[in-house]
Scaffold this active site. Structure first.
Site, PDB file in Angstrom:
ATOM      1  N   SER A 160     -63.730-134.328  68.697  1.00 40.37           N
ATOM      2  CA  SER A 160     -63.116-133.697  69.705  1.00 40.37           C
ATOM      3  C   SER A 160     -63.967-132.410  69.890  1.00 40.37           C
ATOM      4  O   SER A 160     -64.661-132.022  68.896  1.00 40.37           O
ATOM      5  CB  SER A 160     -61.781-133.410  69.012  1.00 40.37           C
ATOM      6  OG  SER A 160     -60.939-132.166  70.092  1.00 40.37           O
ATOM      7  N   TYR A 216     -55.879-130.833  62.347  1.00 40.09           N
ATOM      8  CA  TYR A 216     -56.619-131.690  63.243  1.00 40.09           C
ATOM      9  C   TYR A 216     -57.983-131.070  63.391  1.00 40.09           C
ATOM     10  O   TYR A 216     -58.862-131.851  63.445  1.00 40.09           O
ATOM     11  CB  TYR A 216     -55.614-131.490  64.703  1.00 40.09           C
ATOM     12  CG  TYR A 216     -56.386-132.713  65.738  1.00 40.09           C
ATOM     13  CD1 TYR A 216     -56.335-133.583  65.964  1.00 40.09           C
ATOM     14  CD2 TYR A 216     -57.306-131.681  66.810  1.00 40.09           C
ATOM     15  CE1 TYR A 216     -56.798-134.323  67.058  1.00 40.09           C
ATOM     16  CE2 TYR A 216     -57.862-132.491  67.879  1.00 40.09           C
ATOM     17  CZ  TYR A 216     -57.469-134.026  67.926  1.00 40.09           C
ATOM     18  OH  TYR A 216     -58.085-134.564  69.020  1.00 40.09           O
TER      19      TYR A 216
HETATM   20  P1  NAD Z   1     -53.737-142.024  72.222  1.00 47.54           P
HETATM   21  O1  NAD Z   1     -52.251-141.431  71.620  1.00 47.54           O
HETATM   22  O2  NAD Z   1     -53.445-142.624  73.473  1.00 47.54           O
HETATM   23  O3  NAD Z   1     -54.201-142.680  71.273  1.00 47.54           O
HETATM   24  C1  NAD Z   1     -54.292-142.746  69.712  1.00 47.54           C
HETATM   25  C2  NAD Z   1     -54.485-144.112  69.358  1.00 47.54           C
HETATM   26  O4  NAD Z   1     -54.395-144.065  67.861  1.00 47.54           O
HETATM   27  C3  NAD Z   1     -53.504-145.117  69.816  1.00 47.54           C
HETATM   28  O5  NAD Z   1     -53.826-146.519  70.189  1.00 47.54           O
HETATM   29  C4  NAD Z   1     -52.554-145.120  68.498  1.00 47.54           C
HETATM   30  O6  NAD Z   1     -51.870-146.291  68.450  1.00 47.54           O
HETATM   31  C5  NAD Z   1     -53.475-145.004  67.218  1.00 47.54           C
HETATM   32  N1  NAD Z   1     -52.786-144.559  66.014  1.00 47.54           N
HETATM   33  C6  NAD Z   1     -52.135-143.551  65.773  1.00 47.54           C
HETATM   34  N2  NAD Z   1     -51.718-143.518  64.518  1.00 47.54           N
HETATM   35  C7  NAD Z   1     -52.194-144.896  64.081  1.00 47.54           C
HETATM   36  C8  NAD Z   1     -52.226-145.123  62.671  1.00 47.54           C
HETATM   37  N3  NAD Z   1     -51.461-144.743  61.819  1.00 47.54           N
HETATM   38  N4  NAD Z   1     -52.856-146.676  62.746  1.00 47.54           N
HETATM   39  C9  NAD Z   1     -53.557-147.034  63.493  1.00 47.54           C
HETATM   40  N5  NAD Z   1     -53.697-146.574  64.948  1.00 47.54           N
HETATM   41  C10 NAD Z   1     -52.966-145.292  64.915  1.00 47.54           C
HETATM   42  O7  NAD Z   1     -54.462-140.436  72.503  1.00 47.54           O
HETATM   43  P2  NAD Z   1     -55.991-140.418  72.815  1.00 47.54           P
HETATM   44  O8  NAD Z   1     -56.193-139.455  73.421  1.00 47.54           O
HETATM   45  O9  NAD Z   1     -56.540-141.666  73.667  1.00 47.54           O
HETATM   46  O10 NAD Z   1     -56.800-140.332  71.380  1.00 47.54           O
HETATM   47  C11 NAD Z   1     -57.718-141.100  71.216  1.00 47.54           C
HETATM   48  C12 NAD Z   1     -58.825-140.245  70.281  1.00 47.54           C
HETATM   49  O11 NAD Z   1     -59.272-139.303  71.099  1.00 47.54           O
HETATM   50  C13 NAD Z   1     -58.179-139.462  68.914  1.00 47.54           C
HETATM   51  O12 NAD Z   1     -59.055-139.566  68.015  1.00 47.54           O
HETATM   52  C14 NAD Z   1     -58.044-138.119  69.619  1.00 47.54           C
HETATM   53  O13 NAD Z   1     -57.853-137.132  68.631  1.00 47.54           O
HETATM   54  C15 NAD Z   1     -59.495-137.959  70.432  1.00 47.54           C
HETATM   55  N6  NAD Z   1     -59.252-136.755  71.435  1.00 47.54           N
HETATM   56  C16 NAD Z   1     -58.414-136.788  72.324  1.00 47.54           C
HETATM   57  C17 NAD Z   1     -58.408-135.881  73.544  1.00 47.54           C
HETATM   58  C18 NAD Z   1     -57.618-135.878  74.648  1.00 47.54           C
HETATM   59  O14 NAD Z   1     -57.610-134.756  75.330  1.00 47.54           O
HETATM   60  N7  NAD Z   1     -56.962-136.593  74.925  1.00 47.54           N
HETATM   61  C19 NAD Z   1     -59.475-134.759  73.313  1.00 47.54           C
HETATM   62  C20 NAD Z   1     -60.422-134.763  72.062  1.00 47.54           C
HETATM   63  C21 NAD Z   1     -60.247-135.919  71.198  1.00 47.54           C
END
Ligand code: NAD
Length: 267
Positions: A149, A162
Site C-alpha cells: 500500500s 495495517y
Molecule cells: P477487498 O476487501 O475487496 O479485498 C480483500 C480480499 O482479501 C478479499 O478477497 C477478501 O476475501 C480477502 N480476505 C480478507 N480476509 C481474508 C482471510 N482471512 N483469508 C483469505 N482471504 C481474506 O479490498 P481491496 O482494496 O481489493 O484490497 C486488496 C489489497 O489491496 C489489500 O491487501 C489491501 O490492503 C490493498 N490495498 C488496497 C487499497 C485500496 O485503496 N483499496 C489501497 C492500498 C492497498
C-alpha cells in the site's frame, strides 16, 4: 474504464490470494484474459465464490479454480500453495493480495485486531512465499507480487497494525528479492494509493464516526487528502501494474516498491 492489457501469460499458473473482490479479482481476471490459468482464493467459500471461477473459465477458456483458505491461519496459508500445486499444476506467479483494515488509535487497539491485521496482511505473505519458492527455484522462473500500500511507505494516524504490516510487506519483498536475485525469480511490492474497493467503502463509516464529517467530506478531506490527483485509482490500473511486473519485460525489476499512488509519494 476497461483495461487494455496485451500481455501474454499462456502456460503460466497464477495464485491470487484474496481474489473474490476488489484488486485481487481484477488482477485474476486480467491474468486469465492474458492466457494464464488462475486460482482464486478467499475465506468465505460461498457458491458465489465458486461461480466467479466458473464464469472466468467460461469467459477466457482458461483453467480457473477457487481455493478457500483462511489466511489468518498460518497453516492454511502454507497449505494453499500445496493445494494450488495439486489442483492447478503449480504456482509460477504468486500474487499476495489478501488484506484487511482496522481503524483505531494505538492505545485502543486490541490484541485480536492487531494479530488479525498483521497475520492476514503480512504473515500470510511470508507463509505463501516460503511455500512457493522451492518449486520456483527448481524451474528458475517465478514472480512474487506482494500487494502492500502507499501505507507501506507512508503513515497515517489510527492504522497502526495495517501500516506496520504494509511496511513489513515492503521489507519482506526486498529481502526475498535479494535472496533470489541470481535466479529467474523476482519479488516486488505494489503500493496502491486509494482505490475504490470494498475495503475503502468499509472505512468510510469508521472515519465518519471518528471525525464527525459527512461522507463527501471524508472522501475529499480524509481519504483523498494525501492523494494529489484527488481521484480514486481504478482497480484496472493496479491490475495492469501487477501484470507488467509479472512480465518478462520486467525481469530486472526486483526488490522494488512499485507505487501506483496518484502522486502521494511526491509529497
Ligand atoms: P477487498 O476487501 O475487496 O479485498 C480483500 C480480499 O482479501 C478479499 O478477497 C477478501 O476475501 C480477502 N480476505 C480478507 N480476509 C481474508 C482471510 N482471512 N483469508 C483469505 N482471504 C481474506 O479490498 P481491496 O482494496 O481489493 O484490497 C486488496 C489489497 O489491496 C489489500 O491487501 C489491501 O490492503 C490493498 N490495498 C488496497 C487499497 C485500496 O485503496 N483499496 C489501497 C492500498 C492497498
Amino acid at each position: 474504464m476497461a483495461a487494455n492489457i496485451s500481455f501474454d501469460f499462456s502456460g503460466k499458473r497464477v495464485l491470487v490470494t484474496g481474489s473474490n473482490s476488489g484488486i485481487g479479482l481484477e488482477a485474476a481476471r486480467a491474468f486469465a484474459r492474458a492466457g494464464a490459468n488462475v486460482a482464486l482464493n478467499s475465506l468465505s467459500n460461498t457458491e458465489a465464490d465458486h461461480q466467479l471461477a466458473h464464469d472466468l473459465a467460461e469467459e477466457t477458456g482458461q483453467v480457473c479454480i477457487y481455493l478457500p483458505a483462511d489466511l489468518s491461519q498460518r497453516d492454511q496459508a502454507n497449505d494453499l500453495v500445496a493445494r494450488c500445486r495439486r489442483d492447478l499444476g503449480g504456482v509460477d506467479i504468486l500474487v499476495n493480495n489478501a488484506g484487511i483494515q482496522h481503524v483505531s488509535p494505538v492505545e485502543e487497539f486490541s490484541d485480536d485486531a492487531w494479530d488479525r491485521v498483521t497475520e492476514i496482511n503480512l504473515s500470510s505473505q511470508f507463509a505463501t512465499i516460503r511455500a512457493a519458492l522451492p518449486a520456483m527455484r527448481k524451474q528458475n522462473w517465478g514472480r512474487i507480487i506482494n500487494v502492500a500500500s502507499a501505507h507501506g511507505l507512508h503513515a497515517s494516524a489510527n492504522k497502526s497494525a495495517y501500516i506496520a504490516a504494509k511496511h513489513g510487506v515492503v521489507g519482506l519483498s526486498k529481502t526475498t528479492a535479494l535472496e533470489v536475485a541470481e535466479t529467474g525469480i523476482t519479488c516486488n511490492a505494489v503500493c496502491p494509493g486509494y482505490v475504490f474497493t470494498p475495503i475503502i467503502e468499509g472505512q468510510i463509516p469508521d472515519q465518519m464516526a471518528q471525525t464527525g464529517l459527512s461522507r463527501d467530506a471524508v472522501i475529499r478531506d480524509v481519504l483523498l487528502t494525501k492523494q494529489p490527483t484527488k481521484r480514486f485509482i481504478e482497480m484496472e490500473e493496479i491490475a495492469s501494474a501487477i501484470l507488467y511486473i509479472s512480465s518478462d519485460m520486467a525481469r530486472s525489476i526486483t526488490g522494488h516498491a512499485f507505487a501506483v499512488d496518484g502522486g502521494w509519494g511526491a509529497i
